[in-house]
Write a protein that holds these residues in place. Structure first.
Motif, mmCIF file in Angstrom:
data_model
loop_
_atom_site.group_PDB
_atom_site.id
_atom_site.type_symbol
_atom_site.label_atom_id
_atom_site.label_comp_id
_atom_site.label_asym_id
_atom_site.label_seq_id
_atom_site.Cartn_x
_atom_site.Cartn_y
_atom_site.Cartn_z
ATOM 1 N N GLN A 180 29.276 81.525 37.683
ATOM 2 C CA GLN A 180 28.923 81.641 36.272
ATOM 3 C C GLN A 180 28.402 80.305 35.719
ATOM 4 O O GLN A 180 27.575 80.296 34.817
ATOM 5 C CB GLN A 180 30.170 82.073 35.497
ATOM 6 N N ASN A 181 28.890 79.206 36.266
ATOM 7 C CA ASN A 181 28.514 77.869 35.784
ATOM 8 C C ASN A 181 27.604 77.127 36.762
ATOM 9 O O ASN A 181 27.433 75.916 36.657
ATOM 10 C CB ASN A 181 29.783 77.048 35.531
ATOM 11 N N ARG A 182 27.032 77.855 37.714
ATOM 12 C CA ARG A 182 26.280 77.244 38.819
ATOM 13 C C ARG A 182 25.141 76.347 38.336
ATOM 14 O O ARG A 182 25.002 75.210 38.793
ATOM 15 C CB ARG A 182 25.750 78.334 39.745
ATOM 16 N N ASP A 183 24.328 76.842 37.403
ATOM 17 C CA ASP A 183 23.169 76.062 36.957
ATOM 18 C C ASP A 183 23.596 74.738 36.319
ATOM 19 O O ASP A 183 23.029 73.681 36.615
ATOM 20 C CB ASP A 183 22.301 76.873 35.984
ATOM 21 N N ALA A 184 24.613 74.784 35.468
ATOM 22 C CA ALA A 184 25.101 73.561 34.818
ATOM 23 C C ALA A 184 25.692 72.605 35.854
ATOM 24 O O ALA A 184 25.456 71.394 35.798
ATOM 25 C CB ALA A 184 26.150 73.906 33.758
ATOM 26 N N LYS A 225 23.130 66.724 40.358
ATOM 27 C CA LYS A 225 21.917 65.924 40.592
ATOM 28 C C LYS A 225 21.920 64.650 39.748
ATOM 29 O O LYS A 225 21.579 63.571 40.219
ATOM 30 C CB LYS A 225 20.664 66.747 40.265
ATOM 31 N N ARG A 226 22.298 64.812 38.485
ATOM 32 C CA ARG A 226 22.274 63.686 37.536
ATOM 33 C C ARG A 226 23.432 62.715 37.748
ATOM 34 O O ARG A 226 23.241 61.500 37.730
ATOM 35 C CB ARG A 226 22.351 64.218 36.100
ATOM 36 N N ASN A 227 24.635 63.272 37.879
ATOM 37 C CA ASN A 227 25.831 62.439 37.915
ATOM 38 C C ASN A 227 26.911 63.133 38.754
ATOM 39 O O ASN A 227 27.710 63.902 38.211
ATOM 40 C CB ASN A 227 26.317 62.207 36.473
ATOM 41 N N GLN A 275 34.299 65.923 38.197
ATOM 42 C CA GLN A 275 35.244 66.110 37.086
ATOM 43 C C GLN A 275 35.205 67.554 36.583
ATOM 44 O O GLN A 275 36.233 68.173 36.359
ATOM 45 C CB GLN A 275 34.908 65.166 35.924
ATOM 46 N N LYS A 276 34.001 68.075 36.382
ATOM 47 C CA LYS A 276 33.832 69.419 35.829
ATOM 48 C C LYS A 276 34.377 70.491 36.764
ATOM 49 O O LYS A 276 35.041 71.424 36.323
ATOM 50 C CB LYS A 276 32.362 69.713 35.530
ATOM 51 N N VAL A 277 34.082 70.377 38.067
ATOM 52 C CA VAL A 277 34.545 71.416 38.989
ATOM 53 C C VAL A 277 36.070 71.380 39.101
ATOM 54 O O VAL A 277 36.711 72.414 39.239
ATOM 55 C CB VAL A 277 33.856 71.333 40.369
ATOM 56 N N ALA A 282 27.545 67.333 45.770
ATOM 57 C CA ALA A 282 26.222 67.849 45.416
ATOM 58 C C ALA A 282 26.002 69.276 45.915
ATOM 59 O O ALA A 282 25.104 69.970 45.445
ATOM 60 C CB ALA A 282 25.139 66.934 45.982
ATOM 61 N N ASP A 283 26.825 69.740 46.856
ATOM 62 C CA ASP A 283 26.679 71.083 47.430
ATOM 63 C C ASP A 283 27.498 72.089 46.623
ATOM 64 O O ASP A 283 28.566 72.527 47.027
ATOM 65 C CB ASP A 283 27.118 71.066 48.901
ATOM 66 N N VAL A 284 26.989 72.456 45.463
ATOM 67 C CA VAL A 284 27.683 73.346 44.529
ATOM 68 C C VAL A 284 28.058 74.674 45.186
ATOM 69 O O VAL A 284 29.118 75.237 44.914
ATOM 70 C CB VAL A 284 26.831 73.562 43.255
ATOM 71 N N ASP A 285 27.198 75.177 46.071
ATOM 72 C CA ASP A 285 27.478 76.470 46.704
ATOM 73 C C ASP A 285 28.683 76.424 47.643
ATOM 74 O O ASP A 285 29.209 77.467 48.024
ATOM 75 C CB ASP A 285 26.246 76.983 47.436
ATOM 76 N N SER A 286 29.146 75.230 48.008
ATOM 77 C CA SER A 286 30.317 75.135 48.886
ATOM 78 C C SER A 286 31.630 75.038 48.098
ATOM 79 O O SER A 286 32.704 75.116 48.677
ATOM 80 C CB SER A 286 30.196 73.919 49.826
#
Length: 169
Positions: free
Chosen positions: A23-27, A33-35, A41-43, A69-73
């Motif tokens: 649900q939060n993947r894009d953010a 990428k940015r930070n 912290q967010k995850v 950086a690997d959000v899908d993992s």
């Protein structure tokens, strides 16, 4: 048979977490990428939120910092779940925890006594190239892929029989 109503199944916890990540993947991707530190912290805020709904402290570990950086993992590996950080002994015989590891995880898994000091007990399950699982009386740390069916089944068994034991059990 699945866990009784009111208990937390590992599978349900991880499914809930993965749905929140999706649900939060894009953010999360933009943040990573940015930070990368902010994404970390967010995850982990998301993990605490989801864990609180299941009465646990859910933690994601990143032994390889680049994996942030690997959000899908997120939620598929290197997960810690703390149920009761003060519990020093298992509510079932330690041999049962070890025997169930061998039975569920298969012949490649070696369950060993671990953390046996100051009245604390624990089990370390080594799964050859797949990683390891550290089972403590009040927490479990999965240093491996957690979307593996055998790992999920063992973690579900732990939740039902070690961490959320029914009062009648």
């Amino acid at each position: 048979m699945g866990g009784a109503l009111g208990t937390t199944a590992f599978s349900a916890l991880m499914d809930d977490f993965r749905a929140n990540v999706a649900q939060n993947r894009d953010a999360l991707l933009a943040m990573a990428k940015r930070n990368p530190h902010m994404a970390y912290q967010k995850v982990n805020e998301l993990a605490l939120f989801v864990g609180s709904r299941h009465r646990v402290n859910l933690q994601l570990h990143f032994p390889v910092p680049a994996k942030v950086a690997d959000v899908d993992s997120y939620g598929t590996e290197n997960v810690g779940i703390v149920v009761d950080k003060f519990r020093r002994t298992f509510p079932v015989p330690r041999e049962t925890v070890k025997q169930k590891a061998a039975e569920i995880l298969g012949p490649g898994a070696k369950a060993l006594d671990a953390y046996m000091y100051e009245g604390k007990e624990g089990v370390k399950v080594v799964m050859a190239a797949e990683g390891r699982i550290e089972v403590l009386p009040g927490s479990v740390h999965l240093w491996c892929r957690v979307d593996n069916e055998r790992v999920k089944k063992y973690a579900d068994w732990l939740m039902e029989n070690v961490y959320f034991v029914s009062a009648t059990g």
